[in-house]
Motif scaffolding. Structure first.
Motif, PDB file in Angstrom:
ATOM      1  N   ARG A  81     -56.918 -53.624   0.407  1.00 35.09           N
ATOM      2  CA  ARG A  81     -57.343 -51.900   0.190  1.00 35.09           C
ATOM      3  C   ARG A  81     -56.636 -52.520  -1.404  1.00 35.09           C
ATOM      4  NH1 ARG A  81     -55.407 -49.725   3.342  1.00 35.09           N
ATOM      5  NH2 ARG A  81     -52.810 -49.612   3.057  1.00 35.09           N
ATOM      6  N   ARG A  93     -59.480 -53.906  -3.521  1.00 35.35           N
ATOM      7  CA  ARG A  93     -60.774 -53.033  -3.911  1.00 35.35           C
ATOM      8  C   ARG A  93     -60.409 -51.465  -5.225  1.00 35.35           C
ATOM      9  NH1 ARG A  93     -61.392 -47.765  -1.195  1.00 35.35           N
ATOM     10  NH2 ARG A  93     -59.206 -48.251   0.093  1.00 35.35           N
ATOM     11  N   THR A  96     -61.353 -42.562  -6.159  1.00 33.97           N
ATOM     12  CA  THR A  96     -60.314 -43.900  -5.927  1.00 33.97           C
ATOM     13  C   THR A  96     -60.855 -44.451  -7.050  1.00 33.97           C
ATOM     14  OG1 THR A  96     -60.914 -46.073  -4.827  1.00 33.97           O
ATOM     15  CG2 THR A  96     -62.394 -44.982  -4.626  1.00 33.97           C
ATOM     16  N   ARG A 133     -65.531 -47.865  -4.209  1.00 29.32           N
ATOM     17  CA  ARG A 133     -65.312 -47.037  -2.208  1.00 29.32           C
ATOM     18  C   ARG A 133     -65.586 -48.125  -0.996  1.00 29.32           C
ATOM     19  NH1 ARG A 133     -68.564 -43.238  -5.340  1.00 29.32           N
ATOM     20  NH2 ARG A 133     -67.917 -41.269  -6.298  1.00 29.32           N
ATOM     21  N   ARG A 134     -65.099 -47.593  -0.044  1.00 30.80           N
ATOM     22  CA  ARG A 134     -65.298 -48.909   0.837  1.00 30.80           C
ATOM     23  C   ARG A 134     -66.172 -48.631   1.551  1.00 30.80           C
ATOM     24  NH1 ARG A 134     -61.152 -45.990   5.174  1.00 30.80           N
ATOM     25  NH2 ARG A 134     -58.859 -46.917   4.855  1.00 30.80           N
ATOM     26  N   GLU A 135     -67.712 -47.870   1.400  1.00 29.46           N
ATOM     27  CA  GLU A 135     -68.823 -48.338   1.355  1.00 29.46           C
ATOM     28  C   GLU A 135     -69.338 -48.911   0.591  1.00 29.46           C
ATOM     29  OE1 GLU A 135     -68.992 -43.954  -0.243  1.00 29.46           O
ATOM     30  OE2 GLU A 135     -67.281 -45.139   1.249  1.00 29.46           O
ATOM     31  N   ALA A 177     -68.565 -52.817   1.588  1.00 25.75           N
ATOM     32  CA  ALA A 177     -69.220 -53.369   2.741  1.00 25.75           C
ATOM     33  C   ALA A 177     -70.693 -53.509   2.545  1.00 25.75           C
ATOM     34  CB  ALA A 177     -69.282 -51.431   3.528  1.00 25.75           C
ATOM     35  N   VAL A 221     -70.094 -49.810   7.271  1.00 27.57           N
ATOM     36  CA  VAL A 221     -68.245 -49.674   6.483  1.00 27.57           C
ATOM     37  C   VAL A 221     -67.488 -48.869   7.997  1.00 27.57           C
ATOM     38  CG1 VAL A 221     -68.264 -47.336   5.769  1.00 27.57           C
ATOM     39  CG2 VAL A 221     -69.594 -48.403   5.108  1.00 27.57           C
ATOM     40  N   TYR A 237     -65.711 -51.959   8.003  1.00 27.68           N
ATOM     41  CA  TYR A 237     -64.497 -52.883   6.433  1.00 27.68           C
ATOM     42  C   TYR A 237     -63.181 -51.848   6.920  1.00 27.68           C
ATOM     43  CZ  TYR A 237     -61.854 -53.387   2.491  1.00 27.68           C
ATOM     44  OH  TYR A 237     -61.280 -53.900   1.628  1.00 27.68           O
ATOM     45  N   ALA A 238     -63.943 -50.685   7.446  1.00 23.86           N
ATOM     46  CA  ALA A 238     -62.890 -49.697   7.688  1.00 23.86           C
ATOM     47  C   ALA A 238     -61.764 -49.583   8.356  1.00 23.86           C
ATOM     48  CB  ALA A 238     -63.282 -48.298   7.498  1.00 23.86           C
ATOM     49  N   GLU A 261     -59.170 -52.585   7.424  1.00 26.21           N
ATOM     50  CA  GLU A 261     -58.116 -51.529   6.245  1.00 26.21           C
ATOM     51  C   GLU A 261     -57.335 -51.564   6.713  1.00 26.21           C
ATOM     52  OE1 GLU A 261     -59.672 -49.459   2.648  1.00 26.21           O
ATOM     53  OE2 GLU A 261     -59.583 -51.249   1.579  1.00 26.21           O
TER      54      GLU A 261
END
Length: 318
Positions: free
Chosen positions: A15, A18, A37, A41-43, A46, A53, A56-57, A60
């Motif tokens: 995190r 990222r 953010t 972003r997480r997507e 990914a 996604v 990866y979530a 984290e």
């Protein structure tokens, strides 16, 4: 009390990495509207790493405990981690790198940032070995720093535009010079062998940095512009170029046989320091002394040349 990595440590580290990378640094659009953010972003992560996604979530959030080495390296590349950060990432996942430390992949951002400059200490090395030739290349084989003999060794190098820098901020591109300048074939006494080794090195670099856009742009351009490069590329030779010897038929000094070392610069992924050392009293030393006194056409011979100095005051000549 010793601290043992936990699942939450891995998630917290991912995190934090990222949040420090912006879309522009990895060649992605920021998208419409305000971003909640400060980083990716997480997507987006990914997509860059080639995982879902949801997967990866889970990483984290500490719900996924066994990421594969391939996933870890993809994340390292996506975040542009340093070699030390890569090793730390593997340790948090309870794994060890699968290759020796000396060849551990050094992930590179997809867009080379302007802060990837040549350190002053490296410029001092180039000055210290004079009159022997020396220069620094980036991953796309742009010459980003050189001493006078290093530039004079390849007559006309400055005419070949860079891949990762604007022309006025470049000292030339060594790959483009080798494959598209008529001087190259007469300069190298064993041209076919030299070019084969060069192509094999580029393919080895592409294996380590598969997402480096400037390197791919260089290769695509050479495939289009040089039938010789296209022919050698089809041979699929893969070999890092770390040192050896080269023989020149130079228009200024005649026949010249030099040994060289090609050294990766650990703090600047993709940069290599190429040195052609000579010994005082030898014919080779006398020849490079002449090259050092002349330097490239239209230049002075009293300084190490660095491409970043042309774009600002951050790296003055030594």
């Amino acid at each position: 009390m010793s601290h043992h990595p936990t699942d939450s440590d891995l998630g917290t580290f991912l995190r934090s990495r990222r949040q420090r990378v912006t879309p522009s640094q990895v060649g992605m659009p920021s998208g419409p509207g305000a971003r909640r953010t400060s980083g990716l972003r997480r997507e987006e992560v990914a997509s860059l790493a080639g995982v879902s996604v949801d997967y990866y979530a889970r990483l984290e959030r500490g719900r996924e405990r066994n990421p594969s080495p391939a996933v870890l390296n993809s994340l390292a590349v996506a975040f542009g981690l340093t070699p030390d950060e890569c090793r730390y990432l593997y340790a948090l996942a309870g794994q060890s790198p699968t290759v020796p430390d000396s060849t551990f992949p050094q992930p590179l951002p997809r867009v080379l940032r302007d802060d990837q400059v040549v350190r002053r200490s490296v410029l001092k090395v180039l000055e210290a070995i004079r009159p022997s030739p020396g220069f620094v290349t980036n991953l796309a084989m742009d010459v980003v720093a050189a001493n006078p003999a290093g530039l004079a060794l390849f007559p006309g190098l400055e005419r070949h535009p860079p891949v990762g820098r604007t022309p006025e901020h470049s000292l030339g591109n060594i790959s483009r010079y080798m494959f598209t300048d008529p001087m190259s074939k007469s300069l190298a006494q064993n041209w076919e062998q030299e070019m084969g080794a060069h192509v094999a090195h580029l393919r080895s670099q592409l294996a380590v940095y598969p997402d480096a856009r400037d390197l791919r742009r260089l290769i695509d351009g050479l495939l289009a512009d040089s039938p010789d490069f296209a022919r050698l590329w089809k041979e699929y030779e893969v070999r890092r170029r770390t040192g050896g010897s080269r023989s020149f038929s130079h228009p200024v000094v005649g026949e010249l046989h030099l040994e060289y070392e090609s050294l990766p610069l650990a703090d600047t992924p993709g940069h290599r320091l190429i040195l052609y050392p000579t010994v005082l009293g030898t014919p080779e030393h006398a020849a490079v002394t002449l090259l050092d006194s002349q330097g490239p056409a239209g230049s002075t011979s009293s300084a190490v040349f660095s491409s970043q100095e042309r774009s600002g005051p951050s790296a003055p000549r030594l």
